[in-house]
Design an enzyme around this catalytic site. Structure first.
Site, PDB file in Angstrom:
ATOM      1  N   HIS A 450      43.881  46.514  60.713  1.00  0.00           N
ATOM      2  CA  HIS A 450      43.217  45.345  59.969  1.00  0.00           C
ATOM      3  C   HIS A 450      43.513  44.103  60.787  1.00  0.00           C
ATOM      4  CE1 HIS A 450      41.450  43.066  56.959  1.00  0.00           C
ATOM      5  NE2 HIS A 450      42.136  43.821  56.012  1.00  0.00           N
ATOM      6  N   ASP A 454      37.924  44.234  60.203  1.00  0.00           N
ATOM      7  CA  ASP A 454      37.843  43.830  58.570  1.00  0.00           C
ATOM      8  C   ASP A 454      37.177  45.027  58.030  1.00  0.00           C
ATOM      9  OD1 ASP A 454      39.526  41.555  58.785  1.00  0.00           O
ATOM     10  OD2 ASP A 454      37.647  40.227  59.170  1.00  0.00           O
TER      11      ASP A 454
END
Length: 477
Positions: A450, A454
């Site tokens: 992350h 995304d």
């Protein structure tokens, strides 16, 4: 003529190796290029061939020992093969007293045994590049490392240093390029150095390198803390003799070198990358039908079996081309977008797991990928992989479905930012145009970092993989 057996360098970034198994014992005859011993490095496990024909005269480094590259680990008597032909001349001049000579021949073997462990440490001072005078007590060597100099060490060494509270800047490395090895840490502890932190476990065995095994065995006997006893063994297993231990109703099995490396890499990945997971479902009916129709002719024509994996590799390539952020790695605060698409494929072994890499997967067709896959998997299982064949991957795929798993949530293989997990392909009832149909369905998962990726990109990538497989159009033959 004596021929030295040395620890080979298995890659530019590899400076030491661990001998996991000797395939011959002193006195055994060996042929040139015959597998002689097995080693484990940070990258691969491999069988090392004999550099010469002859008789294995001496083993200098025993199993479970880690030594720098170019260390002499054994000796081959190159004249041993010739000696086997000599007995034809021996019968004539052989007097009665000479009969004792053969009985003395085995004597070198016992003499060689005590040398199995000491030689690597005895040879270290000589291997030290410049600070020969600084090879005394640990504390005295601290000034030998300039401030700010990069410390070269393996994850195992850093873990041992942390457990013992040792500052690695105070230890001069005796490995190639000043690399600090496991033996350097053990030598430091043997010199009487005390850890800076008052940790209970290091204190129990830091004073004497010969004490670990007995003290280890004494710690777990109390029946109540059986689990804590097991954890204690695991905590400093790498510093004790590599053998199984039995305590009443449980057994302690030391982790293999490969298992230790896997553990280190997985912990590092979970520590470095914030893992996020996405799941999708693919209708594999079209691909399954095409494969079923073509696999016999494919195998007959190309002499290789056709599996589902090449289809998933091609679909992943399509996804990586459409969303290059998935084909990236992180370097500090910089995102590195790779132009090459090198896909690592997790291969399950009887003794662990390894991820060989299909280089330039985007340039290969189904046949090329299948052949590459078969070759890498076969050599992984026979310990014939080269270090460069498990490096430079830009994305990874793992297939728990081959073992019947519905799906899995794999750990990212660093320094990649994503790994695709494949579930089992099963026939299930599916609603299509308000009707129920039986289709070959498969769950796929994406684990992604992350920090770089995304959710929007991750799901679009999965959708591209899904779209490619459900609308497959590339011919197989």
């Amino acid at each position: 003529m004596a021929v030295d057996i040395v620890m080979p360098q298995m890659g530019e970034s590899i400076f030491e190796g661990t001998i996991t198994k000797w395939l011959k014992k002193p006195g055994d005859k060996v042929e040139r290029d015959e597998p002689l011993f097995e080693i484990s490095t940070d990258k691969v496990d491999a069988e090392i061939p004999s550099p010469s024909a002859g008789v294995l005269k001496e083993i200098k480094v025993g199993e479970g020992k880690t030594v720098p590259i170019q260390t002499v680990v054994g000796v081959i008597d190159g004249a041993g093969a010739a000696k086997s032909a000599a007995p034809a001349q021996a019968p004539a001049p052989a007097p009665a007293p000479k009969a004792a000579a053969p009985a003395k021949a085995p004597a070198p073997a016992p003499a060689a045994r005590p040398q199995i462990v000491p030689p690597p440490q005895a040879s270290r001072p000589a291997a030290t590049p410049a600070p020969a005078a600084a090879s005394g007590p640990g504390p005295a060597s601290a000034p030998s490392r300039p401030a700010g100099e990069r410390i070269h060490s393996s994850p195992l060494v850093r873990r041992m240093a942390k457990e013992h509270g040792i500052d690695l800047t105070t230890i001069p490395g005796t490995g190639a390029g000043g690399r600090i090895s496991k033996q350097d840490i053990e030598a430091y502890l043997a010199g009487g150095a005390q850890p800076s932190a008052e940790a209970e476990e290091p204190a129990a065995y830091a004073p004497s390198p010969s004490a670990p095994a007995p003290q280890r065995a004494a710690a777990p006997p109390p029946p109540p803390p059986a689990t804590s006893g097991g954890q204690t063994h695991v905590a400093f297993e790498s510093a004790v003799p590599r053998e199984r231990m039995y305590f009443g109703n449980y057994e302690v099995q030391p982790m293999s070198i490969m298992r230790q490396r896997i553990a280190e890499h997985m912990i590092a990945s979970k520590h470095v990358s914030p893992h996020v997971y996405s799941v999708d479902e693919i209708d594999m009916t079209k691909v399954a039908s095409l494969r079923a129709k073509s696999k016999d002719e494919f195998e007959k024509r190309y002499e290789t079996k056709l599996t589902f994996m090449p289809f998933f590799v091609k679909a992943a390539v399509a996804g990586l081309r459409a969303f290059p952020t998935m084909n990236a790695s992180l370097d500090g605060t910089n995102v590195v977008l790779h132009k090459e698409i090198n896909i690592g494929i997790a291969v399950a072994l009887d003794w662990g797991l390894i991820v060989p890499v299909i280089k330039n997967a985007d340039e290969k067709n189904i046949l090329g990928i299948q052949r590459n896959l078969n070759d890498l998997a076969e050599r992984a299982r026979t310990k014939k992989l080269k270090p460069e064949e498990v490096q430079e991957g830009t994305f990874s795929i793992t297939n728990p479905g081959v073992f019947g798993g519905l799906f899995g949530l794999p750990v990212i293989s660093q320094p990649n930012v994503g790994i695709l997990g494949l579930g089992a392909i099963e026939k299930r009832p599916v609603v299509i145009n308000d009707s129920i149909a039986i289709r070959s369905m498969c769950y796929i998962t994406l684990s992604y970092d992350h920090r770089v990726v995304d959710g929007a990109i991750a799901h679009q990538f999965l959708h591209k993989v899904k779209e490619t497989l459900e609308n497959w159009s590339e011919p197989l033959l």
